[in-house]
Design an enzyme around this catalytic site. Structure first.
Site, short mmCIF file in Angstrom:
data_model
loop_
_atom_site.label_atom_id
_atom_site.label_comp_id
_atom_site.label_asym_id
_atom_site.label_seq_id
_atom_site.Cartn_x
_atom_site.Cartn_y
_atom_site.Cartn_z
CG ASN A 112 84.37 63.14 15.03
OD1 ASN A 112 83.73 64.03 15.41
ND2 ASN A 112 83.91 62.01 16.09
N GLY B 297 85.12 65.57 22.48
CA GLY B 297 85.79 65.24 21.76
C GLY B 297 87.57 63.64 22.47
N GLY C 222 89.03 66.18 27.59
CA GLY C 222 88.16 66.28 28.38
C GLY C 222 88.36 66.51 29.83
CD GLU D 206 80.78 61.29 23.07
OE1 GLU D 206 80.90 59.80 23.25
OE2 GLU D 206 81.03 61.51 22.18
CB CYS E 64 83.73 58.38 19.50
SG CYS E 64 81.63 59.54 19.59
#
Length: 492
Positions: A149, A225, A230, A247, A281
């Protein structure tokens, strides 16, 4: 066009035909084919990085920084080209593409400045004729795993501090957006970054990502991701005693109080919720609104949503581009069904767009739910698409409780003219980022980026805090007394 790995300063010839197509999400056009690498190719990249890093660490940090200044200059020179490539392979509108490239440019110049800082500390010793200090030392070889993204911005958040701190890296970009990694590798090559300092290995997370995490010579893994993936990265990395920086997801909320500037709040919500088609996110997926202004805010949002233009992001008039692929469309639409089944009221959107020029792309209508309770799945789970839920509250305390009542903790926002509300909120909102009278997106590169709870594991991208991921602290004691002095003992 075939994208092959960049290892040890060279473009690798692929001996085995393992490629997958890179598609434009706006129209389904094939843009390129990308290499799906093997563990053996990861091993080659790590070997090159290990060899290069030993020499790179001895280069004075200001000289390492000179490469970042040159990278930033080239990114600035190529900004429009990079933005066009980004929009084609990821789908975000061209205005956002330019903004993302600018973020990478900003990070290059900011981290280059750290080449003349990388500050440690000097401190008095408790003993006479003894000097004490701490310095940052490079860790070695780091592995970077980046999402689709933000295919260039997040990569620069990770790679540039690694470079200036004296590390070498292997970068595995997302399979959906490898062209930006290819463009960045060409820039690394053009500036003459020493071979092996920067390596790009294309491929799947299950094969390339796992090989990086398990390799004994890769000391750090930095991952951005999903929370699900994660968690697996953290588990696997923990087995190998690696430093792992995560993150991950978000379920971000905009709080709108009864004294808010509603027009400003609407603008902030629209940008945060529907920019990048909600695939951030930090995207706003919840609006926590005071009951006294809920009806008015609802009407204003619906009116403005009707003006949102949807289509190919290369069209300068378009405000919302496609989502990344068909799987994303299916996931987003499944949450629309879930919301309706849970009893939320669908006010707008809630369907795939496939008419006319949109027929070959991956488009979802901007979607607004109301009468959402905070325990509904659509208010708890990350949808990662253009879907917003309105949740009514009666007080600031209730708004903060609802905001904090999810497993994520990345970004939050409050719209209010009351300074007391603002300071209570910024203290009590359990997120790594808080905005006041702005939406939930808009991070700047000189502040730490990351979150609490299911969003991360305590590390941060961006800002000086990013250096903590890519350096080790080394404490140094220099005794010039000419005799043995024992700390805590010979202090009288």
């Amino acid at each position: 066009m075939k994208l092959t790995n960049f290892i040890d300063g060279k473009w690798q010839e692929a001996g085995e035909e393992r490629y997958t197509a890179v598609l434009n999400p706006a129209n389904g056009e094939q843009l390129a084919k990308v290499r799906m690498s093997t563990k053996e190719e990861v091993d080659l990249a790590v070997a090159a990085a290990v060899k290069a890093q030993k020499k790179w660490a001895l280069v004075p940090a200001p000289k390492r920084a000179d490469y970042l200044y040159e990278i930033g200059r080239l990114m600035k020179e190529k900004k429009e080209h990079l933005a066009q490539v980004l929009t084609k392979e990821m789908g975000k509108v061209i205005e956002e593409g330019r903004g993302e490239v600018q973020e990478g440019i900003d990070m290059a110049f900011y981290m280059a400045g750290e080449g003349r800082r990388l500050f440690g500390e000097t401190t008095p010793s408790e003993l006479a004729d003894k000097f004490a200090m701490s310095v940052r030392a490079p860790i070695g070889v780091v592995g970077l795993i980046t999402p689709w993204n933000f295919p260039v911005a997040i990569a620069t958040w990770k790679s540039f501090p690694a470079i200036v701190a004296g590390n070498a890296f292997i970068w595995k970009p997302a399979t959906e957006t490898p062209m930006m990694a290819y463009e960045m590798a060409k820039i690394f090559e053009e500036v003459g970054l020493p071979p092996g300092v920067a390596n790009v290995v294309f491929g799947s997370g299950s094969e390339v990502g796992t090989a990086m995490i398990e390799h004994p010579d890769v000391k750090v893994i930095s991952f951005t991701g999903s929370t699900e993936t994660g968690s697996k990265v953290a588990e696997l990395g923990g087995r190998h005693l690696k430093k792992v920086s995560l993150e991950m997801g978000g379920k971000n909320a905009v709080i709108v109080m009864d004294d808010a500037d509603l027009q400003l709040a609407v603008e902030g919500i629209l940008w945060s919720a529907f920019g990048t088609a909600g695939q951030r996110c930090t995207a706003c997926s919840r609006v926590i609104v005071h009951k006294d202004v809920k009806s008015e805010l609802e009407s204003m949002l619906l009116a403005q949503m009707e003006n949102l233009t949807i289509g190919d992001g290369l069209d300068e008039t378009v405000k919302i581009g496609p989502v990344i692929n068909k799987q994303a469309l299916e996931k987003i639409h499944s949450y629309t069904k879930i919301g309706q089944e849970e009893g939320a009221k669908l006010l707008a959107g809630g369907h795939v767009l496939a008419d006319g020029d949109l027929a070959n792309g991956n488009y979802y209508a901007p979607t607004l739910f109301t009468d959402v309770s905070s325990n509904m799945r659509i208010a708890q789970e990350e949808i990662f698409g253009p879907v917003v839920s309105l949740i009514e509250v009666s007080s600031l305390e209730e708004a903060i409780e609802v905001n904090n009542g999810v497993k994520f903790g990345l970004s939050s926002s409050i719209f209010s003219r009351d300074i007391n509300n603002v300071f209570r909120a910024q203290r009590d909102l359990d997120t790594g980022i808080v905005y006041v009278n702005a939406g939930t997106t808009g991070a700047e590169i000189h502040l730490p980026f990351g979150g609490t709870k299911g969003t991360g594991n305590g590390h941060r991208d961006s800002g000086v805090a990013a250096l903590d991921v890519y350096t080790e602290w080394k404490s140094i004691y220099v005794d010039f007394s000419g005799k043995l002095q024992r700390a805590q003992i010979d202090t009288e």
